[in-house]
Design an enzyme around this catalytic site. Structure first.
Site, short mmCIF file in Angstrom:
data_model
loop_
_atom_site.label_atom_id
_atom_site.label_comp_id
_atom_site.label_asym_id
_atom_site.label_seq_id
_atom_site.Cartn_x
_atom_site.Cartn_y
_atom_site.Cartn_z
N ARG A 47 -47.97 36.75 24.41
CA ARG A 47 -47.52 35.29 24.29
C ARG A 47 -47.78 35.26 22.60
O ARG A 47 -46.95 35.28 21.93
CB ARG A 47 -48.49 34.32 24.97
CG ARG A 47 -47.52 32.84 25.09
CD ARG A 47 -47.97 32.16 23.81
NE ARG A 47 -49.25 32.02 23.86
CZ ARG A 47 -49.96 31.17 22.74
NH1 ARG A 47 -49.17 30.58 21.91
NH2 ARG A 47 -51.33 31.05 22.79
N HIS A 325 -77.82 56.79 3.38
CA HIS A 325 -77.27 56.31 4.74
C HIS A 325 -77.01 57.50 5.49
O HIS A 325 -77.23 57.97 6.57
CB HIS A 325 -75.93 55.69 4.55
CG HIS A 325 -75.99 54.17 4.40
ND1 HIS A 325 -74.88 53.37 4.87
CD2 HIS A 325 -76.76 53.47 3.67
CE1 HIS A 325 -75.19 52.04 4.40
NE2 HIS A 325 -76.30 52.28 3.67
#
Lengths: 437, 437
Positions: A47, A325
């Site tokens: 939709r 990291h």
């Protein structure tokens, strides 16, 4: 000194069997209003998504998407109004006949003609909408609040008389008058509407504003509360989250967020947010492994690329690069990952071919290549990789070549490396030059 | 009955000279803590952005990006640590020599060696970082809180002795112990740090959690508060916004959000959010017309496409398709647009070549083509366009052909249409079949 509480929203700081997500002292105190661990999804790719600039779904594509969403586990599938075109009406009928587990809804104007057309298609429920802001009342339909309330009640009572589910929503709720809105919702709640909807049609709402409005509404109506957020200002996922915190029960999504303009809350983005907050609920209810497949299917249907930075499925979502990291991730993934790629059938990638590379990442790669070096040798090899990466972009192959050639230079005789072997081994913590926050 | 207040955050409901953004009764009451209309940007494309998987910036590219950001009007430009590699150090020096209006920062570990290397490059300030969560203390650097505080004070006092600006930040602040964090920040505030930083390094934070933490910190320190949000769960723009509401002063951004994993708060997304909230401040301070150019430059440098749904510059950000949207937008753009494309040197596009087309959009197109039809004729022509769009995807050219051929069929004699003429004329409101919320 360690954190207490849980970032994943598990109650009383008790985690779901692993320490993976624990340790967040700022988890809000559990709130009886909150539905973050019991929300439902109204999936609107067929939709809202059909209103995306590039969307043209033929019947076959609609059926394929509806089946995939059903398999993923969404609670509702919302379809374009049968009043939009004859084909839209036929598609509604076709999807209703599939016998899916998900309930099928269609989205109509607050108008008896549209309601009558829609109930004939076989849908389980109707999502009724009308603009209530002064902007839309003036420039769109031109109706006053008394007319809106009267029509709303007529339409709702008609739909209920047909035994169907009915939601009533304003459009542009955040620019509607608060008293108008609450009066209208109180009136439709009284006649037994199943859900009322809050829609940020223009994408202007902010998270704390959403929380306040939904919480206020929660005190006025007893029915469910559905919410719909456009993403013009980048807050559609966060706004959906705050709506759930305030007691909303249903969230509208579309795959990749496709919809009018730059779209609405994306299904994948919402899953990323909610699996961190309520891992048990989300993982038991939705088939997260299917997410990438559904996103690829819709991306192909509307001829777009999945954004590079898409939560979960963007190509770099689980790629780690800075030395500090990479090192920590190799020690323990939860240091820099709040999402576990395995939950989505994906894998992480630690980048070791750049000037930001740290020696811990190279050490892991050396092991993956089945080679053997001392830590000092790995550090020397890392310096060679960084030196080349300072001069030009290097690929994994380049870095591998440097590692292999360096390794050969260490040996008295040429050596044939064995096949790569993945390793889960823990590597001792030491400092890396590139900090990252 | 009309909305009172302002969605754009202008105080006392007074709009900035036009009624364009008015009418939002849910605008939070102005709060003395809030910095939504006086924030500063620390642009980290050349630091966080360099940690993006695809990023490889040579010196020339770094200089080009730094100059473009400076021209855009960012307050600070943050660069990769000179300790990362020799080229990183040389690039720091080169950018410091450009004489930009923006202050130049570099981002270093909380370590005296890194600080000494950095002050020699000529930067205006240093952003110092250390992990404080139990995760990072255990798996990354292995230091305890007493050591962190002692080192932090040494490094801060050294940097201040060199006459430079200094920020001290924790990494992974939302999984750090609250008491640890506040004690540490109170201590560094006491020795005169310029800013403390809150970093959602793993992208786990939620908007109301951010608001609560920043507001708490605001009561503990007297220095500025910088915030840094990763986007793993899609909340990086919303979290930045809530941080400003709670009294944060500085927001870290990167162009298109590039950074570790799927990145951080994007510069463009933050601009979209803030220009709606504080249009006067944002429009007077930042050259919004330059945004697309900067995004295209960085996208090219890191070989990515601008996401289809990027706020402001995504190809569909100002495209309207559903009939009911198109009609209202043609009446008054603020019905469905909270952002004005003209502010960014862009234009809107009303889609009229689909099965969701409404006759008001076709009427406008008829005028643009210089043709003349009655409303009934336009409606008949719209039905023809929708019928074709039900069968196959149609382009603007197809729709134009239908309009022209229909127009010819109305004329007694062939007619040569004049050139397209843009029109701002207001079209009367009437209903359209496709509702949209």
């Amino acid at each position: 000194m360690s954190g207490n509480g849980a970032c994943n929203g598990t109650k009383n700081g008790v985690s779901n069997g692993s320490a993976y997500y624990r340790s967040n002292p700022y988890q809000p105190v559990p709130d009886f209003l909150s539905n973050v661990d019991k929300f439902k999804i109204i999936e609107s790719t067929l939709r809202e998504g059909e209103q995306f600039a590039n969307a043209y779904f033929d019947t076959e594509t609609k059926i394929k998407i509806a089946k995939a969403l059903d398999e993923f586990g969404v609670d509702y599938i919302e379809l374009t109004s049968p009043a939009a075109s004859e084909q839209s009406r036929r598609d509604c009928e076709a999807i209703c006949k599939l016998g899916l587990k998900a309930k099928i809804l269609t989205h109509i104007r607050c108008d008896m003609r549209d309601a009558k057309l829609a109930v004939e298609t076989g849908v389980d429920g109707l999502d009724v909408v009308i603009g209530t802001s002064s902007f839309l009342r003036e420039h769109s339909h031109g109706k006053d609040m008394a007319y809106i309330e009267k029509t709303a009640i007529e339409v709702i009572e008609y739909i209920k008389s047909k035994g169907l589910e009915v939601r009533f929503s304003s459009e542009d709720s955040f620019r509607s008058d608060l008293v108008d809105l609450l009066s209208l919702y109180k009136a439709v709640d009284k006649v037994g509407v199943h859900r009322v909807g809050i829609a940020d049609t223009v994408g202007c709402a902010t998270p704390r504003q959403v929380y306040d409005l939904v919480r206020t509404l929660r005190g006025v109506v007893s029915c469910d509360i559905e919410t719909h957020f456009h993403n013009d200002t980048g807050c559609a996922v966060a706004n959906a989250y705050c709506a759930l915190e305030a007691g909303a029960t249903h969230i509208d999504t579309s795959v990749l967020g496709i919809g009018e303009r730059n779209g609405i809350t994306p299904l994948g983005g919402l899953m990323a947010r909610m699996v961190v907050t309520a891992p048990e609920y989300v993982k038991s209810k939705y088939k997260l492994h299917k997410l990438k497949e559904i996103e690829d299917m819709v991306a192909e249907a509307v001829q777009i690329n999945v954004p590079f930075n898409n939560p979960i499925t963007g190509f770099c979502a689980f790629t780690h690069k800075a030395g500090i990291h990479a090192k920590a991730i190799l020690n323990n993934p939860s240091t820099y990952e709040i999402l576990d790629p395995a939950d989505f059938g994906l894998t992480r990638y630690v980048h070791f071919a750049s000037r930001l590379t740290g020696w811990n990442a190279v050490k892991t790669r050396v092991k993956q290549l089945g080679l053997s070096m001392t830590d000092d040798q790995v550090k020397e090899c890392t310096a060679k990789i960084k030196a080349l990466a300072d001069i030009r972009p290097i690929a994994i192959d380049d870095a591998d070549s440097i590692i292999r050639s360096f390794h050969i230079s260490l040996q008295p005789q040429p050596h044939r490396p064995s096949e790569p072997v993945p390793t889960d081994e823990v590597i001792p913590a030491e400092e890396e030059p590139e900090p990252a926050a």
